[in-house]
Design a protein around this motif. Structure first.
Motif, PDB file in Angstrom:
ATOM      1  N   ALA A  55      -4.706  -0.846   0.195  1.00 11.21           N
ATOM      2  CA  ALA A  55      -3.627  -0.934   0.825  1.00 11.21           C
ATOM      3  C   ALA A  55      -2.180  -0.122   0.545  1.00 11.21           C
ATOM      4  O   ALA A  55      -2.117   0.903   1.633  1.00 11.21           O
ATOM      5  CB  ALA A  55      -2.869  -2.592   0.780  1.00 11.21           C
ATOM      6  N   VAL A 112       4.934  -9.392   6.750  1.00  7.98           N
ATOM      7  CA  VAL A 112       3.967 -10.277   5.506  1.00  7.98           C
ATOM      8  C   VAL A 112       3.969 -11.647   6.870  1.00  7.98           C
ATOM      9  O   VAL A 112       5.032 -11.978   6.984  1.00  7.98           O
ATOM     10  CB  VAL A 112       4.252 -10.945   4.442  1.00  7.98           C
ATOM     11  N   GLY A 165      -5.942  -9.949   6.119  1.00  6.64           N
ATOM     12  CA  GLY A 165      -6.385 -10.632   5.243  1.00  6.64           C
ATOM     13  C   GLY A 165      -6.605 -11.972   4.630  1.00  6.64           C
ATOM     14  O   GLY A 165      -5.624 -13.004   5.705  1.00  6.64           O
ATOM     15  N   LEU A 206      -0.131  -7.937  -2.989  1.00  8.20           N
ATOM     16  CA  LEU A 206      -0.218  -7.115  -1.667  1.00  8.20           C
ATOM     17  C   LEU A 206       1.786  -6.708  -1.213  1.00  8.20           C
ATOM     18  O   LEU A 206       2.078  -6.351  -0.598  1.00  8.20           O
ATOM     19  CB  LEU A 206      -1.009  -6.472  -0.279  1.00  8.20           C
ATOM     20  N   GLU A 207       2.465  -8.459  -1.599  1.00  4.63           N
ATOM     21  CA  GLU A 207       3.490  -8.610  -0.324  1.00  4.63           C
ATOM     22  C   GLU A 207       4.520  -7.728  -0.795  1.00  4.63           C
ATOM     23  O   GLU A 207       5.370  -7.136  -0.065  1.00  4.63           O
ATOM     24  CB  GLU A 207       4.067 -10.036  -0.465  1.00  4.63           C
ATOM     25  N   PRO A 219      -4.917 -10.379  -0.846  1.00  6.12           N
ATOM     26  CA  PRO A 219      -3.482 -10.134  -0.652  1.00  6.12           C
ATOM     27  C   PRO A 219      -2.070 -10.334  -1.180  1.00  6.12           C
ATOM     28  O   PRO A 219      -1.627  -9.851  -0.741  1.00  6.12           O
ATOM     29  CB  PRO A 219      -3.547 -10.396   0.857  1.00  6.12           C
ATOM     30  N   VAL A 226       3.515  -4.609   1.492  1.00  6.95           N
ATOM     31  CA  VAL A 226       4.436  -4.087   3.066  1.00  6.95           C
ATOM     32  C   VAL A 226       5.588  -3.772   3.482  1.00  6.95           C
ATOM     33  O   VAL A 226       6.158  -4.734   2.560  1.00  6.95           O
ATOM     34  CB  VAL A 226       2.818  -5.031   3.605  1.00  6.95           C
ATOM     35  N   LEU A 252      -3.249  -4.822   8.656  1.00  8.85           N
ATOM     36  CA  LEU A 252      -3.872  -5.361   7.710  1.00  8.85           C
ATOM     37  C   LEU A 252      -4.261  -6.770   8.201  1.00  8.85           C
ATOM     38  O   LEU A 252      -3.431  -7.576   7.834  1.00  8.85           O
ATOM     39  CB  LEU A 252      -3.495  -5.013   6.774  1.00  8.85           C
ATOM     40  N   LEU A 304       1.275  -7.416   7.484  1.00 12.22           N
ATOM     41  CA  LEU A 304       0.193  -8.067   6.234  1.00 12.22           C
ATOM     42  C   LEU A 304       0.248  -9.734   7.124  1.00 12.22           C
ATOM     43  O   LEU A 304       1.046  -9.067   7.435  1.00 12.22           O
ATOM     44  CB  LEU A 304       0.270  -8.523   4.845  1.00 12.22           C
ATOM     45  N   SER A 344     -11.302  -6.523   8.142  1.00  8.10           N
ATOM     46  CA  SER A 344     -10.098  -7.184   7.004  1.00  8.10           C
ATOM     47  C   SER A 344      -9.813  -6.111   5.572  1.00  8.10           C
ATOM     48  O   SER A 344     -10.669  -5.266   5.176  1.00  8.10           O
ATOM     49  CB  SER A 344     -10.401  -8.732   6.115  1.00  8.10           C
ATOM     50  N   VAL A 345      -8.622  -6.055   4.989  1.00  9.76           N
ATOM     51  CA  VAL A 345      -8.168  -5.548   4.252  1.00  9.76           C
ATOM     52  C   VAL A 345      -9.053  -5.782   2.298  1.00  9.76           C
ATOM     53  O   VAL A 345      -9.388  -4.884   1.781  1.00  9.76           O
ATOM     54  CB  VAL A 345      -7.088  -6.192   3.262  1.00  9.76           C
TER      55      VAL A 345
END
Ligand code: TYD
Ligand code: MG
Length: 454
Positions: free
Chosen positions: A201, A240, A219, A233-234, A230, A237, A217, A98, A178-179
């Protein structure tokens, strides 16, 4: 009645509801309901439970770590040294990265360049953009050199179409920019909402794992610096990356906030040029070379993760009628500045209570470490007294304690060595000056001054 395809569940307490509420009916929290795909039909789950009760489920075999088979696929080098270093050696096939950063910082430029290099090295690549048209991407790529024009692009916002293309093309490296712009038809909520971002994601990750594609990805982060959507999302993925700096400034830093395949210590420094992002390999030399020798300027021997970096810290102290006076800082933590000013006034005889104080880390670099305290204090003291440090520029580092003592910080030798390499032989640190008062006197050449009258 047909079963709804999606449900809303509260991210605080888990309460589920068939429709959206502003306030969770379970725990009363506001704005916590997130749209999700409904779980598998209850019939299947009931059958599974029954089988488990009857003892039909077989125990899975745990494997000793030593016997676990590891496929050692080589990493994909992006050809951008600073990016590869921050990633821990390049992109890992099948992983999800990310890349966060504010608009205009250079995320699209960086990912375009990386794919261009990979394409030139004969890798299959794919650039998916939900933000720009193919023509716009081409215009940017033209600035980035010939290799960038070989990257296949897909301007698309529909998640299913993107996944189908990924399955068909099986790229080795894929960028999704972007995501927040992709949209899954399975959910009703708008693109960029927590539910959508998570869904995008998760499904991209499934495809990436299966096809061994390394996916980046992109973000956007909000003005406050959090990866708005995002952020959720941490955990999902593998890595980061945060791209920081100010749009108007030259320098940008890339750092890893999380990395399953490398350290989170490394920092890459970039500069936006007319033909894309250029790596700044001699960052320390530049910052020292540009350092002014005027009152209020000090060189901080900082550690950016495992890499020493010299940066100039500048301060301006100006009498003010404002109550309370201004405290403005760039590239530093405001609270830390308040603490340093308090200790300076209480323990080192430099009172700035009736003055505006501005502190700036030159070049748009952000410093997030306790070792910066001493540089801030000395820059403010030098500005307040109107006396340049001697020698000038002076390098320093050290943490300031609340009782006016200087505390040691990590890697003193590497900081001093970096300073020496760029001609700064005198380095003021907790080793030479045990207290802030001693450091201020040493830096401003006040050794022989009689003690201040109280
Ligand atoms: P961009 O990569 O589009 O930022 P992001 O994707 O993070 O929003 O580009 C950032 C800015 O950089 C843009 O305003 C134009 C500028 N730029 C250059 O100065 N030189 C270049 O070669 C390129 C490609 C962009
Ligand atoms: Mg962009």
């Amino acid at each position: 009645m047909a079963r709804p395809a999606t449900i809303f569940s509260c991210s605080a307490c888990g309460t589920q509801s068939p429709k959206w509420h502003g306030r969770c009916p379970g725990c009363g929290e506001w704005n916590t309901l997130v749209e999700e795909r409904a779980p598998a039909p209850s019939g299947a789950r009931a059958r599974g439970a029954a089988a488990g009760a009857a003892g039909a489920a077989t125990a899975a075999q745990a494997v000793r770590l030593r016997d676990v088979q590891v496929e050692r696929t080589p990493r994909l080098r992006t050809g951008i040294g600073e990016l590869d270093r921050v990633l821990g050696g390049g992109l890992v096939p099948g992983s999800l990265v990310l890349l966060g950063g504010s608009p205009g910082i250079g995320k699209s430029t960086l990912t375009n360049m990386a794919l261009g290099h990979l394409a030139a090295a004969g890798r299959r690549t794919l650039y998916v953009s939900g933000e720009e048209s193919a023509a716009q991407i081409r215009l940017r790529a033209e600035r980035l050199g010939d290799a960038a024009l070989d990257v296949p692009v897909l301007a698309e916002t529909d998640l299913d179409a993107v996944l189908a293309t990924m399955r068909a093309e099986r790229p080795e490296a894929c960028v999704i920019d972007s995501v927040q712009t992709l949209h899954s038809a399975a959910l009703d909520s708008a693109p960029g909402t927590v539910g959508q971002v998570r869904e995008v994601a998760t499904r991209v990750a499934e495809v990436a794992k299966r096809s061994g594609t390394a996916v980046v990805l992109v973000g956007h982060v909000t003005k406050e610096g959090s990866l708005a959507g995002p952020r959720v999302l941490e955990h999902l993925v593998d890595c980061v990356l945060q791209f920081e700096g100010e749009r108007e400034r030259t320098y940008r830093t890339l750092r890893a906030l999380k990395n399953r395949f490398g350290s989170t210590n490394d920092v890459g420094v970039f500069e936006m040029a007319a033909n894309g992002l250029a790596e700044v390999l001699d960052a320390s030399a530049r910052f020292v070379g540009e350092a002014t020798k005027a009152p209020g300027s000090v060189v901080l021997a900082a550690m950016e993760g495992s890499r020493p970096l010299l940066v100039e810290v500048q301060a301006l102290v100006s009498p003010s009628e404002l109550v309370p006076p201004r405290r403005v800082c760039n590239g530093l933590d405001r609270n830390r500045l308040a603490l340093v000013l308090a200790v300076l006034g209480r323990h080192a005889g430099v009172a700035v209570g009736s003055a505006d104080v501005f502190v700036n880390v030159v070049g748009g670099v952000r410093i997030d470490e306790p070792g910066a305290d001493l540089a801030v204090a000395l820059a403010v003291a030098s500005a307040a007294r109107g006396v340049a440090t001697s020698p000038s520029p002076l390098a320093c580092f050290g943490e300031i304690g609340l009782t006016g003592e200087l505390r040691s910080v990590a890697h003193p030798e590497r900081r001093a060595a970096e300073a020496a390499q760029f001609g700064l032989r005198t380095v003021l640190s907790p080793v030479g000056a045990p207290t802030l008062r001693a450091a201020v006197r040493g830096a401003l050449g006040e050794r022989d001054r009689p003690a201040r009258a109280a």
